[in-house]
Design a protein around this motif. Structure first.
Motif, PDB file in Angstrom:
ATOM      1  N   ILE A 108       0.735  -1.309  -0.037  1.00 38.33           N
ATOM      2  CA  ILE A 108       0.003  -0.001   0.053  1.00 38.33           C
ATOM      3  C   ILE A 108       1.006   1.384  -0.030  1.00 38.33           C
ATOM      4  N   ALA A 109       1.914   1.224   0.833  1.00 38.21           N
ATOM      5  CA  ALA A 109       2.805   2.403   0.659  1.00 38.21           C
ATOM      6  C   ALA A 109       3.331   2.517  -0.582  1.00 38.21           C
ATOM      7  N   LEU A 110       3.845   1.612  -1.172  1.00 37.85           N
ATOM      8  CA  LEU A 110       4.507   1.534  -2.446  1.00 37.85           C
ATOM      9  C   LEU A 110       3.482   2.141  -3.634  1.00 37.85           C
ATOM     10  N   TRP A 111       2.550   1.661  -3.550  1.00 38.59           N
ATOM     11  CA  TRP A 111       1.249   2.137  -4.284  1.00 38.59           C
ATOM     12  C   TRP A 111       1.170   3.778  -4.169  1.00 38.59           C
ATOM     13  N   PHE A 112       1.053   3.955  -2.774  1.00 37.11           N
ATOM     14  CA  PHE A 112       0.757   5.602  -2.494  1.00 37.11           C
ATOM     15  C   PHE A 112       1.986   6.112  -2.849  1.00 37.11           C
ATOM     16  N   TRP A 113       3.074   5.774  -2.904  1.00 35.48           N
ATOM     17  CA  TRP A 113       4.445   6.826  -3.101  1.00 35.48           C
ATOM     18  C   TRP A 113       4.331   7.031  -4.716  1.00 35.48           C
ATOM     19  N   HIS A 114       4.125   5.938  -5.561  1.00 34.93           N
ATOM     20  CA  HIS A 114       4.241   5.735  -7.010  1.00 34.93           C
ATOM     21  C   HIS A 114       3.064   6.552  -7.560  1.00 34.93           C
ATOM     22  N   MET A 115       1.876   6.086  -7.276  1.00 34.68           N
ATOM     23  CA  MET A 115       0.705   6.358  -7.924  1.00 34.68           C
ATOM     24  C   MET A 115       0.010   7.753  -7.353  1.00 34.68           C
ATOM     25  N   VAL A 116       0.041   8.032  -6.120  1.00 30.98           N
ATOM     26  CA  VAL A 116      -0.396   9.333  -5.476  1.00 30.98           C
ATOM     27  C   VAL A 116       0.721  10.438  -5.418  1.00 30.98           C
ATOM     28  N   ILE A 117       1.978  10.390  -4.878  1.00 35.69           N
ATOM     29  CA  ILE A 117       2.930  11.248  -4.772  1.00 35.69           C
ATOM     30  C   ILE A 117       3.433  11.560  -6.026  1.00 35.69           C
ATOM     31  N   LEU A 118       3.911  10.495  -6.690  1.00 35.58           N
ATOM     32  CA  LEU A 118       4.776  10.760  -8.270  1.00 35.58           C
ATOM     33  C   LEU A 118       3.748  10.774  -9.312  1.00 35.58           C
ATOM     34  N   ARG A 119       2.303  10.395  -8.909  1.00 37.59           N
ATOM     35  CA  ARG A 119       1.373  10.604  -9.988  1.00 37.59           C
ATOM     36  C   ARG A 119       1.491   9.902 -11.112  1.00 37.59           C
ATOM     37  N   LYS A 120       2.014   8.524 -10.977  1.00 32.88           N
ATOM     38  CA  LYS A 120       2.075   7.559 -12.294  1.00 32.88           C
ATOM     39  C   LYS A 120       1.063   7.282 -12.732  1.00 32.88           C
ATOM     40  N   SER A 121       0.689   6.802 -14.003  1.00 34.42           N
ATOM     41  CA  SER A 121      -0.464   6.052 -14.398  1.00 34.42           C
ATOM     42  C   SER A 121      -0.155   4.569 -14.180  1.00 34.42           C
ATOM     43  N   HIS A 122       1.077   4.093 -14.238  1.00 37.37           N
ATOM     44  CA  HIS A 122       1.353   2.628 -14.212  1.00 37.37           C
ATOM     45  C   HIS A 122       2.908   2.484 -13.682  1.00 37.37           C
ATOM     46  N   ILE A 123       3.092   1.408 -13.166  1.00 32.05           N
ATOM     47  CA  ILE A 123       4.599   1.194 -12.664  1.00 32.05           C
ATOM     48  C   ILE A 123       4.706  -0.273 -12.515  1.00 32.05           C
ATOM     49  N   TYR A 124       5.895  -0.844 -12.901  1.00 37.06           N
ATOM     50  CA  TYR A 124       6.242  -2.290 -12.783  1.00 37.06           C
ATOM     51  C   TYR A 124       7.309  -2.284 -11.465  1.00 37.06           C
ATOM     52  N   LEU A 125       7.031  -2.901 -10.426  1.00 33.95           N
ATOM     53  CA  LEU A 125       8.371  -2.978  -9.652  1.00 33.95           C
ATOM     54  C   LEU A 125       8.952  -4.378  -9.288  1.00 33.95           C
ATOM     55  N   THR A 126      10.084  -4.543  -9.561  1.00 34.16           N
ATOM     56  CA  THR A 126      10.448  -6.004  -9.631  1.00 34.16           C
ATOM     57  C   THR A 126      11.076  -6.411  -8.217  1.00 34.16           C
ATOM     58  N   GLY A 127      10.387  -7.517  -7.887  1.00 35.24           N
ATOM     59  CA  GLY A 127      10.770  -8.020  -6.337  1.00 35.24           C
ATOM     60  C   GLY A 127      10.058  -7.360  -5.142  1.00 35.24           C
ATOM     61  N   ALA A 128       8.856  -6.730  -5.645  1.00 35.16           N
ATOM     62  CA  ALA A 128       8.560  -5.757  -4.422  1.00 35.16           C
ATOM     63  C   ALA A 128       7.874  -6.714  -3.158  1.00 35.16           C
ATOM     64  N   LEU A 129       7.449  -7.828  -3.637  1.00 37.26           N
ATOM     65  CA  LEU A 129       6.745  -8.615  -2.596  1.00 37.26           C
ATOM     66  C   LEU A 129       7.758  -9.666  -1.878  1.00 37.26           C
ATOM     67  N   LYS A 130       9.051  -9.472  -2.034  1.00 39.27           N
ATOM     68  CA  LYS A 130      10.111 -10.238  -1.531  1.00 39.27           C
ATOM     69  C   LYS A 130      10.275  -9.781  -0.006  1.00 39.27           C
TER      70      LYS A 130
END
Length: 90
Positions: free
Chosen positions: A68-90
Motif C-alpha cells: 500500500i505504501a509503494l502504491w501510495f508513493w508511486h501512484m499518488v505522490i509521483l502521479r504515475k499512471s502505471h508502474i512495474y516493481l521488480t521483487g516488491a513482494l520479497k
C-alpha cells in the motif's frame, strides 16, 4: 487500447513482481507478457497485479502495508499512471 507489455528472456521468472495501474489515467488495466522470439518457456511464478482506480475497491483483501505504501508513493505522490516493481513482494 494501451497495455503494459513485458518482454522476457527464455526461462525468466517474475518472482515477487507487482504492477500498479490506474485505469482512469492509463486507459487500460491489461498487462501482456511476451517471450523473446524463438525462446523457451517463460514462467510467471509469484507475479501479482494490483489495479486501483483510487476508490480502494480493487485492493486484494490481504494487501500488506508495504504494498500500500509503494502504491501510495508511486501512484499518488509521483502521479504515475502505471508502474512495474521488480521483487516488491520479497
Amino acid at each position: 487500447m494501451k497495455a503494459v507489455c513485458i518482454i522476457a528472456s527464455p526461462g525468466a521468472v517474475f518472482d515477487g513482481d507487482v504492477i500498479f495501474m490506474c485505469p482512469k489515467k492509463f486507459g487500460s488495466n491489461i498487462a501482456i507478457y511476451c517471450m523473446a522470439p524463438n525462446s523457451g518457456h517463460c514462467t510467471k511464478a509469484g507475479l501479482q497485479i494490483y489495479v486501483n482506480d483510487g476508490s480502494g475497491s480493487s485492493w486484494p483483501k490481504k494487501a500488506k502495508p508495504k504494498i500500500i505504501a509503494l502504491w501510495f508513493w508511486h501512484m499518488v505522490i509521483l502521479r504515475k499512471s502505471h508502474i512495474y516493481l521488480t521483487g516488491a513482494l520479497k
